[in-house]
Design an enzyme around this catalytic site. Sequence first.
Site, PDB file in Angstrom:
ATOM      1  N   GLY A 139       0.791  -1.223   0.000  1.00 31.73           N
ATOM      2  CA  GLY A 139       0.000   0.000   0.000  1.00 31.73           C
ATOM      3  C   GLY A 139       0.820   1.269   0.000  1.00 31.73           C
ATOM      4  N   SER A 154       0.287  -5.808  -5.837  1.00 36.83           N
ATOM      5  CA  SER A 154      -0.388  -4.764  -5.075  1.00 36.83           C
ATOM      6  C   SER A 154       0.227  -3.400  -5.394  1.00 36.83           C
ATOM      7  CB  SER A 154      -0.336  -5.095  -3.579  1.00 36.83           C
ATOM      8  OG  SER A 154      -1.219  -4.271  -2.849  1.00 36.83           O
TER       9      SER A 154
END
Length: 466
Positions: free
Chosen positions: A57, A144
């Site tokens: 993230g 991600s």
Amino acid sequence: CMEIRETVDAKRFGGMCMQTYAGGKEDCLYLNVYAPESTLSNVNASLPVAFFMHGGGYLGGSSMLYDGSSFVEYTNGQSIVVTINYRLNVFGFIGSEELRSQDTVSGSTGNYGIQDQRMAMTWVRDNIASFGGDPTSVMIFGQSAGAGSTSIHLSAKKSWGLYSHAVLESGSFGQWVMQNMSLAQGGYDRLLKQTNCKDFECMLELDTDTLYEASLQVPSLDSVYESVWAPVVDGIEVTTHPWISLSDGAIADIPIIQGTNRDEGAMFVELTENCTEQELVDYWTWGGFSREDIVHLKELYIVNTTYPNVDGVDVYWWAGQRSITDYVFSCPARYTSHKLSVLNSNGRKSDSYLYHFEHIGNHLKYVPHFAELPYVFHWDNPMKAEVDQAMCDVMGSYWGNFLIDKNPNSGRIGLKSNPQWPVYDSSIDNYLSIVNAGEIQVLNNLKVEECEYLNNKIDSDINDDF
């Protein structure tokens, strides 16, 4: 003046970059090279290089968590793996107009983590031949936020020429990949208040821990960007959101694999597994969906949908996590494949491939975010059952062949029995469904209704913001 070089012990990992759960420090810009022993005596081997950017993230993660040695071994020493660190959170992704004065060459407004990644790519170009690697055959790949970063490099012309092909796992061109300058500037201004500083020079005087702790107190004011600290469209590093670049055809013309996992949202959905319908509605409302949206979401994810039978898991949790799966991951991946195929019909030369990973590992009850990574890296985990070991060979073969030949079907690495994975064609909307080693199929029309609806919303929101 005389150049001073420091000799370091390269058998040990460098430090992690600063982050919440693992600690870390500022001195963290290290990379790891996993190369076969044979190249120590043959630096002219010219092996293809897999260049991995970790997820987390944009807030956490580290290169040391991704051992590339098993992958090198599975390819019979026909590859090199490089894993990298890049600055994270406030240190890597603070953004403000004020930062332009810090970059006297280009005038960027931050994006230091992205620049770190590019610097590592440049290092590979300049140095990997000394390890037996081929600087002209570099497959960048990430999962991600690493896939989000790959999306950025595919659309950032400063990065073109530093890689030859790419793999994006669970992060293709999504809305969350980058934020606009307005959001970044707001976060920066709130950080100034939190640190009692009037300008950036003041923050530079703060010690690392003080600045980091202050950054944790700065809330995001946007439901899409749950963190303040993310890459910024600044007109220098990146001129617009990668989604828009893809629509305009302004991305690198290279072969691409990309796809997602069945239950990505299981890690992110903020609902209990036995939640009520009202809690689901409240969650969708918090996520920015209107009443009209929610009526349609119910039709898509509750009324005409069946889910796996898992003890203690209610249909409303499934609906919540699958809607997050599609909105954040699956539908941007479908959009990416469709746009690449359309570009191919208009002059783009490179192939692209779409997958949907549906294998439930022996110790899991879903197919969550990150589920494919142990198989891609071909890690030897004692928890794996025979079906998991077989899946390692499946994924290692596809990824290994793509690394070496830019074609997952070339057959030079691993299994010869893997089903053919066709190039994505928007006219038939084909993708590779990966369930088990003996259950791999080429199917059509992945999440058509869900993505037609959600991608329209994503497209509208991105074009409004950028």
